[in-house]
Design an enzyme around this catalytic site. Structure first.
Site, PDB file in Angstrom:
ATOM      1  N   ASP A 170       0.860  -1.180   0.000  1.00 32.81           N
ATOM      2  CA  ASP A 170       0.000   0.000   0.000  1.00 32.81           C
ATOM      3  C   ASP A 170       0.899   1.233   0.000  1.00 32.81           C
ATOM      4  O   ASP A 170       1.380   1.669   1.034  1.00 32.81           O
ATOM      5  CB  ASP A 170      -0.926   0.005   1.219  1.00 32.81           C
ATOM      6  CG  ASP A 170      -1.908   1.173   1.149  1.00 32.81           C
ATOM      7  OD1 ASP A 170      -1.627   2.133   0.399  1.00 32.81           O
ATOM      8  OD2 ASP A 170      -2.942   1.125   1.830  1.00 32.81           O
ATOM      9  N   HIS A 195       0.912   7.836   4.025  1.00 30.59           N
ATOM     10  CA  HIS A 195       1.449   7.113   5.171  1.00 30.59           C
ATOM     11  C   HIS A 195       2.948   7.304   5.366  1.00 30.59           C
ATOM     12  O   HIS A 195       3.538   6.708   6.252  1.00 30.59           O
ATOM     13  CB  HIS A 195       1.137   5.614   5.018  1.00 30.59           C
ATOM     14  CG  HIS A 195      -0.321   5.368   4.795  1.00 30.59           C
ATOM     15  ND1 HIS A 195      -1.270   5.645   5.755  1.00 30.59           N
ATOM     16  CD2 HIS A 195      -1.001   4.934   3.706  1.00 30.59           C
ATOM     17  CE1 HIS A 195      -2.472   5.363   5.269  1.00 30.59           C
ATOM     18  NE2 HIS A 195      -2.339   4.940   4.032  1.00 30.59           N
ATOM     19  N   ILE A 254      -0.094   9.146   8.612  1.00 31.04           N
ATOM     20  CA  ILE A 254      -0.875   8.281   9.492  1.00 31.04           C
ATOM     21  C   ILE A 254      -0.619   6.816   9.157  1.00 31.04           C
ATOM     22  O   ILE A 254      -0.156   6.485   8.060  1.00 31.04           O
ATOM     23  CB  ILE A 254      -2.389   8.582   9.396  1.00 31.04           C
ATOM     24  CG1 ILE A 254      -2.903   8.336   7.965  1.00 31.04           C
ATOM     25  CG2 ILE A 254      -2.692   9.995   9.822  1.00 31.04           C
ATOM     26  CD1 ILE A 254      -4.416   8.435   7.836  1.00 31.04           C
TER      27      ILE A 254
END
Ligand code: NAI
Length: 738
Positions: free
Chosen positions: A511, A516, A531
């Protein structure tokens, strides 16, 4: 009419002002009060020979009309000397018109080195040298106006003028950058591409045209651009015959032809060629930031597997989402393949917080373990490829702005334990689309097969912000529903601290969304820092359930459903609260530092579960939350301990209770040596001792429980020097923040 544009007290250098356009500029500036340096080498149009007469004649003309002018006969290649003439004669330099020019026209193959070099020396290098000599003077006086003389031959190309075209467009590049570097000193730089009858155009224009295209029809633009009241900077203008206009770059919407983890091919360029070259809806980038900003968007969207459609770049993003459920529901996504060895399940296990520190984690981390196996939640990794590689953007009826997509819920069901290696094929279908008002929810069903065998089924619930209100239904029988936990304290609580690099590690499982890892991307999404992936905290909680209710036996795991309620930040502590109801383990994940529920309405369905007595025992095993805080205080005061000892000079002991009994003791010694924090009773004399429950301690540290109030309500018991507790309050505030 507004007041005329005057140039009193301004000093102007016009290069090549002995004839043609330059002469007219010089006269016009002088007529409006400027002091003019009339530069001209006085050679022929090929740059051969020299003479002072050209410049002298123009100076004479100016003086005859009462203007101020001096001559300079240097080549522009001696840039400093030209500026020095201005300084010597008038004490300053305000305006530079780079105008001097020659031609060495030849068809390309016949251009000699000398033809190439002299054109560049006079036009490009000459303008550079003259402008550089003037630059610091302009900078210091916080005023400067510069003109670069480009040409249509450079902008569009012109047969027989390769050398000249190159140099002329080079000047536009030079001007573009000077405009940026000069702006804060009020130095403006613009380019013009004039057309006028002069000796340079004599060979290419008939006499009538030469006469008609007067240099006087160009000079007004030059004067305006150089006036102190003109704020134009970095512009490019075409002018001639009394007409003038501005040019800019235009860029097609273009096409993204690369897909995540796939090679970019010339065939893809060929196939998208008409789209790449289609100027419908073209954009007009004005700055390099705008230009590279698009590339950044493209990288982000490809790397996050969003398969962005370039129709939704910058200006159009928010309005571009349109959803047509009738066309999209039931549509299949292109199948995706996922091939893996033992490495990917191990990487995934590390990504969701497994550690070699825990002996019972080894079977997920070491391929040589006798019972090496895959965490069941690795099943989302098998399927996510179909979703991540842009599959949704291929579905007709779904025109989605992928910057507004959130992962709302996830359901995963396993039909057998996941193989530790293999090649999986995932087939996705748009199961349904819901209208939630504030957004649309796309239910994406993905079946993953190994050969013909169905291994697992995932349902991704994708929330598209702002795409609701299309009059669709609010719920669907096809959606896997969340379930609220029973109304009692959790049966088992387990906790793990995520590492600050948790997201950096987890993303390696596929991902790649920069949200992120990239702080600026996260900031665009309104987050203070990158996050954690929702599916990462999902992995943490799922393995807590697996450990406490299935003894880490993956054959026992059937299905999991979660709703992502709030993000977790890397470094925060995930606490999984679990309730057993038959073979269903309800759970929620809480962020200890904020008290917020990150995963809600979640459950794991097991084939069978270990008995609840063991579960109860697990509650006892769970670490006290306060331990974490003391460890953190210990870590943080290490560097500043000496300083705190001087300030505080006291020893504090903490008795932490759980269910009314002392469950832990901690000592904060800020009296001896350079201070330390250690578990257990103080080894020497205690100045102040505190007793309170684990839960209240956390509330106190989080600022949710007021210490005075806690004391007066009996939650906090204090013995010894009560006044010293105030000093401690400061420490807790500064050093216990998690
Ligand atoms: P021009 O030949 O009448 O003027 C150019 C002047 O520059 C001449 O007086 C020449 O002696 C002087 N010069 C040449 N080399 C020099 C050097 N090394 N140092 C100092 N002075 C030097 O030509 P025109 O048409 O007035 O051109 C002015 C500028 O406009 C040139 O840069 C030219 O390339 C450009 N231009 C003109 C167009 C036109 O339609 N006239 C079209 C596009 C550009």
């Amino acid at each position: 009419m507004a007041s005329p544009l005057r140039f009193d007290n301004r000093v102007v250098l016009v290069t090549g002002a002995g004839g043609g356009l330059g002469r007219v500029y010089a006269l016009a500036f002088a007529e409006r009060g400027a002091s003019v340096v009339v530069n001209d080498l006085g050679g022929d149009i090929k740059g051969e020979g020299k003479s002072s007469s050209a410049a002298d004649q123009v100076v004479e003309e100016i003086r005859a009309k009462g203007g101020k002018a001096v001559a300079n006969y240097d080549s522009v290649e001696a840039g400093e000397k030209l500026i020095q003439s201005a300084l010597d004669a008038f004490g300053r330099i305000d305006i530079v018109i780079n105008n001097a020019g020659i031609l060495r026209d030849r068809s390309f193959a016949r251009i000699s080195d000398a033809d190439w070099d002299i054109i560049h020396k006079v036009h490009l290098r000459g303008s550079f040298l003259v402008t550089r000599a003037a630059w610091n003077h302009m900078k210091n006086q916080k005023f400067g106006r510069i003109i670069m003389t480009s040409s249509a031959a450079g902008i569009y190309g012109n047969f027989g003028q390769a050398n000249y075209s190159a140099a002329k467009l080079g000047l536009v590049g030079l001007s573009n950058t000077l405009a940026l570097e000069g702006v804060k000193y009020n130095i403006h730089c613009n380019s013009i591409a004039p057309t006028a009858g002069s000796r340079l155009t004599q060979t290419v224009m008939p006499q009538e045209l030469l006469d008609a295209l007067k240099p006087e029809y160009v000079a007004p633009l030059v004067l305006w651009l150089c006036h102190e009241s003109c704020q134009e900077n970095g512009g490019l203008f075409e002018i001639g015959a009394g007409w003038l206009g501005k040019l800019r770059w235009e860029r097609t919407v273009g096409a993204i032809i690369r897909q995540q983890n796939r090679p970019m091919t010339p065939e893809a360029v060929r196939d998208e060629w008409s789209k790449i070259c289609d100027f419908d809806n073209a954009t007009k980038p004005q700055t390099i930031q705008e230009s590279t900003g698009t590339l950044y968007e493209v990288l982000s969207s490809i790397d996050s597997g969003k398969g962005i459609s370039m129709n939704s770049t910058s200006q159009q993003t928010t309005s571009s989402t349109t959803i047509d459920p009738a066309r999209a529901i039931g549509k299949k996504l292109p199948p995706s393949m996922y091939q893996y060895s033992h490495i990917q399940p191990i990487l995934y296990a590390l990504g969701v917080g497994m550690s070699t520190k825990e002996p019972d984690h080894m079977k997920f981390l070491f391929e040589g373990s006798q019972d090496f196996c895959c965490l069941p939640t690795f099943g989302v990794i098998l399927a996510q490829a179909s979703f991540m590689s842009g599959g949704l953007s291929t579905v007709p009826g779904l025109n989605i702005d992928f910057t507004r997509v959130l992962h709302g819920e996830q359901y995963l069901e396993l039909y057998k334990p996941l193989p530790t290696s293999g090649e999986m094929r995932s087939e996705g279908t748009v199961a349904d689309i819901l209208d939630k008002g504030s957004g649309a929810v796309i239910l994406l069903d993905v079946n993953t097969y190994c050969g013909k065998e169905l291994i697992c089924y995932n349902q991704f619930s994708v929330f598209v912000v702002g795409a609701g209100g299309f009059g669709g239904k609010r719920s669907s029988p096809k959606g896997k529903a969340t379930a609220n936990p029973p109304n009692r304290p959790p049966d088992v609580v387990a906790r793990d601290v995520t590492s600050v690099d948790q997201a950096a590690l987890y993303r390696l499982s596929g991902d790649w969304n920069p949200l992120h890892i990239d702080p600026s991307f996260a900031a665009m999404g309104g987050f203070e820092r990158p996050i954690l992936h929702g599916l990462c905290s999902f992995g943490f909680s799922a393995r807590h359930v697996l450990k406490h209710f299935a003894n880490n036996d993956v054959t026992n795991f059937k299905a999991i459903k979660v709703r992502f309620a709030k993000p977790v930040l890397p470094g925060q502590t995930v606490q999984t609260e679990m309730w057993k109801e038959g073979n269903r383990i309800h759970f929620q994940a809480k962020v200890i530092e904020t008290g917020e529920i990150a995963i809600a309405g979640a459950y794991v369905d097991l084939a069978s579960s270990v008995n609840s007595l063991e579960s109860k025992a697990a509650v006892q095993d769970v670490e006290l939350q306060s331990n974490l805080v003391f460890e953190e205080i210990s870590r943080r005061i290490k560097d500043v301990g000496g300083e705190l000892v001087k300030k505080v000079n006291a020893v504090f002991q903490w008795d932490i209770t759980k269910n009314g009994k002392t469950a832990a003791q901690w000592t904060i010694d800020l009296k001896n040596g350079s201070g330390k924090v250690y578990p257990g009773k103080a080894s020497g004399r205690v100045d102040t001792s505190f007793t309170l429950s684990d839960q209240d301690f956390i509330a106190l540290v989080m600022g949710k429980l007021n210490p005075q109030k806690a004391f007066f309500t009996g939650k906090l018991k204090v013995k010894g020097n009560i006044m010293l507790s105030q000093k401690l309050e400061v420490i807790l505030k500064d050093y216990a923040k998690l």
